[in-house]
Design an enzyme around this catalytic site. Structure first.
Site, mmCIF file in Angstrom:
data_model
loop_
_atom_site.group_PDB
_atom_site.id
_atom_site.type_symbol
_atom_site.label_atom_id
_atom_site.label_comp_id
_atom_site.label_asym_id
_atom_site.label_seq_id
_atom_site.Cartn_x
_atom_site.Cartn_y
_atom_site.Cartn_z
ATOM 1 N N HIS A 322 -26.304 -34.061 -2.385
ATOM 2 C CA HIS A 322 -25.081 -33.733 -1.983
ATOM 3 C C HIS A 322 -24.369 -34.623 -2.704
ATOM 4 O O HIS A 322 -24.480 -35.634 -2.915
ATOM 5 C CB HIS A 322 -24.889 -33.606 -0.546
ATOM 6 C CG HIS A 322 -25.111 -34.809 0.323
ATOM 7 N ND1 HIS A 322 -23.926 -35.502 0.481
ATOM 8 C CD2 HIS A 322 -25.965 -35.109 0.979
ATOM 9 C CE1 HIS A 322 -24.321 -36.660 1.147
ATOM 10 N NE2 HIS A 322 -25.690 -36.343 1.547
ATOM 11 N N CYS A 340 -30.917 -38.572 2.192
ATOM 12 C CA CYS A 340 -30.503 -37.636 1.290
ATOM 13 C C CYS A 340 -30.613 -38.205 -0.055
ATOM 14 O O CYS A 340 -30.489 -39.365 -0.337
ATOM 15 C CB CYS A 340 -29.021 -37.290 1.723
ATOM 16 S SG CYS A 340 -29.093 -36.513 3.087
#
Length: 395
Positions: A322, A340
């Site tokens: 992301h 992430c």
């Protein structure tokens, strides 16, 4: 004269007695003859009707073969009806001697035969008889991870998620048939129960792009054990799309997107900091499962309800690819995230547009491998021999 009369009278008496004896013998003879010639009942119809199952049978499996046959005759009309007097679908053979039921019956129901059969002797008989199907203690339904007609990435498994426990996994697995074009080597594996039993089918290697896949799950009527039976059949047809693989090597601080063998993106990123287990990006083949233009992420006590843009989920342990403007200064040079893979806003939006359910994301170079602890899809983290051994039908 009296003497003469006496002499003649005796012969006449003898004659009368003799006549009576003869008459008695005649009457007696008629009586004997009448007894020996008593008429027998005329023969009944010769047609014989055989029901499968036999009339009166209980606990019949609703998908068991059901039929009725006439021998030495044919059916003029025949049907099987349910308790509401509705006819069950079926077919009468061309010679009209056998009717075979052509649909699954209901659980816990009574069915009755109605019709007429006529023999080769021209005599007819009415057909009747009934049987009852079994009543399960409970029925277990199931759901699929892929939608009918969907296009998926080359790493997508087929997941049959049961809404309950399946004790007899072998029986359930026998009811699951996967057909592919081109033919593809693959296997079912039963993963640990997660809100019910679950069976995954994946190919030995990534799908070939353009492969068409059909799943025929004949689960209705299957005995799952412990009083549970399959609630309904499932079918699925889907297509494998283009090949797209994300190459994510953590030490390089970069990420490549390879489409059909060509690199279409090569961008700077930041991976998990890796100074403690909670923020290590797991090594192994992840899979794209969801994507959101906007997503609120939480990882208490470190952060909660933080809005992130262009978020592509790659596991259920909180790992996403992301955008994160706060890490732009170190993207390409350092790993600082909570696990992430962080991209710039522009790069994240571009990648987001290319991502598809089932795309593999191959992460390497970190200290912890992807495993069952990381969510519901870790299929590609299991080596092929082990995967095959997880089939309920493995030798």
């Amino acid at each position: 004269m009296s003497e003469l009369y006496s002499r003649r009278g005796r012969p006449r008496a003898a004659f009368v007695v003799a006549a009576l004896v003869a008459l008695l013998a005649l009457v007696t003879g008629c009586a004997v003859g009448s007894t020996s010639g008593t008429a027998t009942a005329p023969p009944g119809p010769i047609v014989e009707v055989t029901q499968n199952p036999a009339s009166g049978t209980e606990d019949v499996n609703p998908v068991a073969p059901i039929s009725i046959t006439a021998s030495q005759g044919t059916f003029t009309d025949i049907s099987l009806v349910n308790a509401q007097d509705q006819s069950v679908e079926g077919a009468l053979s061309p010679d009209r001697t056998t009717f075979t039921v052509g649909e699954a019956l209901g659980y816990g129901s009574t069915y009755t035969w109605k019709g007429t059969a006529v023999g080769t002797d021209g005599k007819s008989v009415a057909v009747d008889g009934s049987f009852a199907t079994l009543e399960p203690e409970k029925t277990v339904s199931a759901a699929l991870n892929i939608g009918d007609g969907q296009e998926v990435g080359i790493a997508a498994p087929i997941i049959v998620q049961f809404h309950g426990t399946v004790e007899d996994k072998a029986a359930a697995e026998k009811a699951l048939t996967v057909t592919t074009d081109p033919p593809t080597s693959g296997s079912w594996a039963w993963l640990p129960d997660d809100n019910g039993s679950r069976a995954h089918w994946r190919p030995q290697n990534y799908w070939a792009p353009g492969t068409t896949v059909d799943l025929d799950a004949r689960l209705y009527g299957v005995d799952f054990g412990a009083g549970a039976y399959g609630a309904a059949d499932l079918t699925l047809d889907f297509t494998v799309g283009r090949s797209q693989i994300v190459i994510a090597n953590a030490p390089s601080h970069r990420m490549q997107v390879v489409r059909d063998g060509e690199t279409i993106m090569d961008i700077p990123v930041s991976y998990g900091e890796g100074n403690e287990p909670r923020n290590v990006t797991r090594s192994g083949i992840h899979m794209v499962t969801e994507k959101y233009e906007d997503f609120l992420m939480s990882n208490p006590p470190f952060y909660e309800n933080v809005r992130e843009r262009w978020a592509v989920r790659i596991s259920n342990n909180g790992e996403f690819i992301h955008a994160n403007p706060e890490t732009i200064g170190v993207q390409g040079s350092s790993n600082v995230t909570n696990g992430c893979i962080n991209l710039s806003l522009a790069d994240a939006q571009q990648y987001f547009g290319t991502a598809m359910y089932g795309d593999p994301v191959e992460v390497t170079g970190t200290s912890i491998d992807l495993s069952a602890a990381d969510g519901d899809i870790y299929d590609w983290a299991i080596d092929w021999p082990t995967w095959q051994s997880m089939s309920a039908l493995a030798n």
